[in-house]
Design a protein around this motif. Sequence first.
Motif, PDB file in Angstrom:
ATOM      1  N   ARG A  37       0.790  -1.233   0.000  1.00  0.00           N
ATOM      2  CA  ARG A  37       0.000   0.000   0.000  1.00  0.00           C
ATOM      3  C   ARG A  37       0.820   1.280   0.000  1.00  0.00           C
ATOM      4  NH1 ARG A  37      -2.695  -1.651   5.838  1.00  0.00           N
ATOM      5  NH2 ARG A  37      -1.064  -0.790   7.136  1.00  0.00           N
ATOM      6  N   LYS A 154     -12.436   0.335  10.096  1.00  0.00           N
ATOM      7  CA  LYS A 154     -11.925   1.245   9.058  1.00  0.00           C
ATOM      8  C   LYS A 154     -12.857   1.160   7.862  1.00  0.00           C
ATOM      9  CE  LYS A 154      -7.586   1.228  11.089  1.00  0.00           C
ATOM     10  NZ  LYS A 154      -6.868   2.334  11.676  1.00  0.00           N
ATOM     11  N   ARG A 155     -12.919   2.263   7.129  1.00  0.00           N
ATOM     12  CA  ARG A 155     -13.783   2.320   5.942  1.00  0.00           C
ATOM     13  C   ARG A 155     -13.189   3.308   4.954  1.00  0.00           C
ATOM     14  NH1 ARG A 155     -17.692   5.212   3.362  1.00  0.00           N
ATOM     15  NH2 ARG A 155     -19.734   4.264   3.029  1.00  0.00           N
ATOM     16  N   PRO A 156     -13.018   2.881   3.706  1.00  0.00           N
ATOM     17  CA  PRO A 156     -12.566   3.866   2.696  1.00  0.00           C
ATOM     18  C   PRO A 156     -13.623   4.946   2.494  1.00  0.00           C
ATOM     19  CG  PRO A 156     -12.818   1.658   1.727  1.00  0.00           C
ATOM     20  CD  PRO A 156     -13.304   1.566   3.124  1.00  0.00           C
TER      21      PRO A 156
ATOM     22  N   ARG B  84      -0.106   4.610   3.904  1.00  0.00           N
ATOM     23  CA  ARG B  84      -1.135   4.439   2.857  1.00  0.00           C
ATOM     24  C   ARG B  84      -1.058   5.561   1.831  1.00  0.00           C
ATOM     25  NH1 ARG B  84      -5.953   1.041   5.216  1.00  0.00           N
ATOM     26  NH2 ARG B  84      -5.083   0.362   7.190  1.00  0.00           N
ATOM     27  N   ALA B  87      -2.069   9.232   3.125  1.00  0.00           N
ATOM     28  CA  ALA B  87      -3.515   9.406   3.281  1.00  0.00           C
ATOM     29  C   ALA B  87      -3.860  10.251   4.502  1.00  0.00           C
ATOM     30  CB  ALA B  87      -4.187   8.043   3.422  1.00  0.00           C
ATOM     31  N   ARG B  89      -6.638  10.660   7.328  1.00  0.00           N
ATOM     32  CA  ARG B  89      -7.683   9.846   7.945  1.00  0.00           C
ATOM     33  C   ARG B  89      -8.719  10.742   8.611  1.00  0.00           C
ATOM     34  NH1 ARG B  89      -4.723   4.626  10.040  1.00  0.00           N
ATOM     35  NH2 ARG B  89      -3.034   4.622   8.542  1.00  0.00           N
ATOM     36  N   ARG B 119     -14.460  13.613   3.332  1.00  0.00           N
ATOM     37  CA  ARG B 119     -14.076  13.653   1.909  1.00  0.00           C
ATOM     38  C   ARG B 119     -13.820  15.085   1.457  1.00  0.00           C
ATOM     39  NH1 ARG B 119     -18.755  10.657   1.266  1.00  0.00           N
ATOM     40  NH2 ARG B 119     -18.259   8.444   1.495  1.00  0.00           N
ATOM     41  N   THR B 124      -9.393  10.076   3.008  1.00  0.00           N
ATOM     42  CA  THR B 124      -9.706   8.924   2.151  1.00  0.00           C
ATOM     43  C   THR B 124      -9.980   7.654   2.962  1.00  0.00           C
ATOM     44  OG1 THR B 124      -7.338   8.481   1.911  1.00  0.00           O
ATOM     45  CG2 THR B 124      -8.373   9.779   0.182  1.00  0.00           C
ATOM     46  N   LEU B 125      -9.898   7.761   4.274  1.00  0.00           N
ATOM     47  CA  LEU B 125     -10.122   6.606   5.144  1.00  0.00           C
ATOM     48  C   LEU B 125     -10.777   7.112   6.425  1.00  0.00           C
ATOM     49  CD1 LEU B 125      -9.285   3.508   5.556  1.00  0.00           C
ATOM     50  CD2 LEU B 125      -7.381   4.411   6.882  1.00  0.00           C
TER      51      LEU B 125
END
Lengths: 157, 157
Positions: A37, A154-156, B84, B87, B89, B119, B124-125
Amino acid sequence: MDTLELAGRTFRVTRARASDVPALVGLLADDVLGRGREGEAMEPYLRAFEQIHADPHQLLVAVRDEDEQIAATVQLTLLPGLSRGGATRLQIEAVRVGASARGTGLGSAVLAWAHDWGRAHGATLAQLTTDGSRTDAHRFYERLGYEPSHVGFKRPL
Amino acid sequence: MDTLELAGRTFRVTRARASDVPALVGLLADDVLGRGREGEAMEPYLRAFEQIHADPHQLLVAVRDEDEQIAATVQLTLLPGLSRGGATRLQIEAVRVGASARGTGLGSAVLAWAHDWGRAHGATLAQLTTDGSRTDAHRFYERLGYEPSHVGFKRPL
């Protein structure tokens, strides 16, 4: 910031600099889960670094060895909140110890340092999540006094 | 900030104000786990509120009903990080829906609103932890697309 003497070696806990980003990403990628990742291009990591660096509630730690190589990292965030009597939490993310320092006790020493940093900044609770498949990490955190009391979702987006 | 129309009722998503703190603490305390860990004195909560309010990476949400009563709350934090791919969070803490709004779908609507807010701010997470004993909450988050992939560790400091 601080010096850690372990197994005849000397490590320094420092605030990460932009020039550390490639080595830090290397540590993140040198991992069974991180491998798939992390990317090659440094731009998104440098943008993220600037955001972390500009935020007074965040500390991205680069632990350096005797040769100034980065031996470990952790990202710390102070999270004030109303719950639990208005407690400030120390959120711990992205803990990694490089292969060259494994077996020296550096992971435990870095976490102990992180706990001290959190206390010095008013935190009364440390929290982190680890992937369910990292059973060695689970044992490591339990030895350090952590309770696996929660489920981490966790969730995208 | 936004209006949620649910089950014939109208709720408004707003940024919490200092004058909301007693009602927010009331929501936190009206809970099987919260009952034992919230206090009577408001000073520590007001201090925590000021820290959250001053931090541009944090949003303490107060959802108001038609009578301006607080029906739900959630605390959102934007956590930039290197892992990631650099990213950001969305950290979700202290989700509570008051008894007067249960069964209206307000919990799901507030989480959906939180995801949109994340968002819009580059996250993105989304991530959160829930106590292992909250099996209803686990089903709720799984219905919303969350994976219980991690173990959540906590430790007093």
